[in-house]
Design an enzyme around this catalytic site. Structure first.
Site, short mmCIF file in Angstrom:
data_model
loop_
_atom_site.label_atom_id
_atom_site.label_comp_id
_atom_site.label_asym_id
_atom_site.label_seq_id
_atom_site.Cartn_x
_atom_site.Cartn_y
_atom_site.Cartn_z
N GLU A 100 -22.12 77.59 48.90
CA GLU A 100 -21.37 76.85 48.14
C GLU A 100 -20.25 77.80 47.71
O GLU A 100 -20.11 78.48 47.14
CB GLU A 100 -21.11 75.78 46.90
CG GLU A 100 -22.37 74.58 47.46
CD GLU A 100 -23.07 74.03 46.97
OE1 GLU A 100 -23.31 75.24 46.19
OE2 GLU A 100 -24.18 73.27 46.87
N TYR A 145 -17.93 85.17 54.61
CA TYR A 145 -19.16 84.59 54.95
C TYR A 145 -18.79 83.40 56.89
O TYR A 145 -19.93 84.25 57.45
CB TYR A 145 -19.29 83.41 54.20
CG TYR A 145 -19.72 83.71 53.21
CD1 TYR A 145 -20.54 84.44 51.82
CD2 TYR A 145 -18.74 82.81 52.16
CE1 TYR A 145 -20.79 84.62 51.33
CE2 TYR A 145 -19.39 82.84 50.78
CZ TYR A 145 -20.05 84.13 50.08
OH TYR A 145 -20.03 84.29 49.25
#
Ligand SMILES: CC(C)(COP(=O)(O)OP(=O)(O)OC[C@H]1O[C@@H](n2cnc3c(N)ncnc32)[C@H](O)[C@@H]1OP(=O)(O)O)[C@@H](O)C(=O)NCCC(=O)NCCS
Length: 156
Positions: free
Chosen positions: A108, A120
């Protein structure tokens, strides 16, 4: 410090004080020593990182449960960011996970955290959901991102 070689390590109880110091430099709601201690007593919790000239310069904490990894946090010392250390660490960690037979990784990230989201995304993490008001300090939403580990290259 930038000319020194970085060593990849798995951190343990002896590293908690240094990890807490790095947390304080990087996050408004840092993990404390007790959280790391309780985590490290749990076999599924892992902390990996990079050390340079004896100093922890980056770390990544995660849960590894059966064939899934959950990245809890990744942080690089503020003065050493944007030099590839976060990418280097995440690359090694994901390679280890793959060798352990992990097929999926999830995490998250705050919607506003552009640096982390880009990092990411560079590794192939894709947004699969949103958790509205997930962060209690600001009420900010979290993006849920996942990575199909079978798609990442063996070396990179
Ligand atoms: C996120 C973080 C770990 C990235 O570490 P880093 O060592 O600076 O990352 P790298 O130098 O390897 O950069 C990798 C990519 O991330 C992205 N990125 C990194 N910093 C960025 C920034 N300030 N703005 C936009 N994109 C950024 C870029 O895509 C970058 O690739 P590029 O340099 O080729 O453009 C670091 O910014 C950090 O510690 N942030 C505070 C802690 C945090 O928020 N962690 C994430 C919790 S989910």
């Amino acid at each position: 410090m930038s000319d020194e070689i970085c060593e990849f390590e798995r951190f343990g109880m002896d590293d908690i004080d240094a990890l807490v110091e790095l947390e304080r430099e990087c996050f408004s709601h840092p993990w404390g020593a007790e959280q790391f201690r309780l985590g490290l007593e749990n076999k599924v919790f892992h902390v990996f990182g990079l050390r340079r000239a004896g100093v922890i310069v980056a770390y990544c904490s995660m849960y590894i449960i059966v064939d899934e990894a959950e990245v809890l946090n990744i942080a690089v010392r503020p003065e050493l960011r944007r030099q590839g250390l976060g990418s280097r660490l995440l690359r090694i960690v994901l390679q280890i996970c793959r060798k352990m037979g992990i097929h999926n990784a999830r995490l998250e990230v705050r919607v506003s955290n552009v640096a982390a989201r880009n990092l990411y995304a560079n590794f192939g993490f894709e947004q699969v959901g949103i958790r509205t008001g997930y962060y209690p300090d600001t009420g900010e939403d979290a993006l849920l991102m996942t990575l199909d580990m079978d798609k990442i290259p063996e070396r990179g």
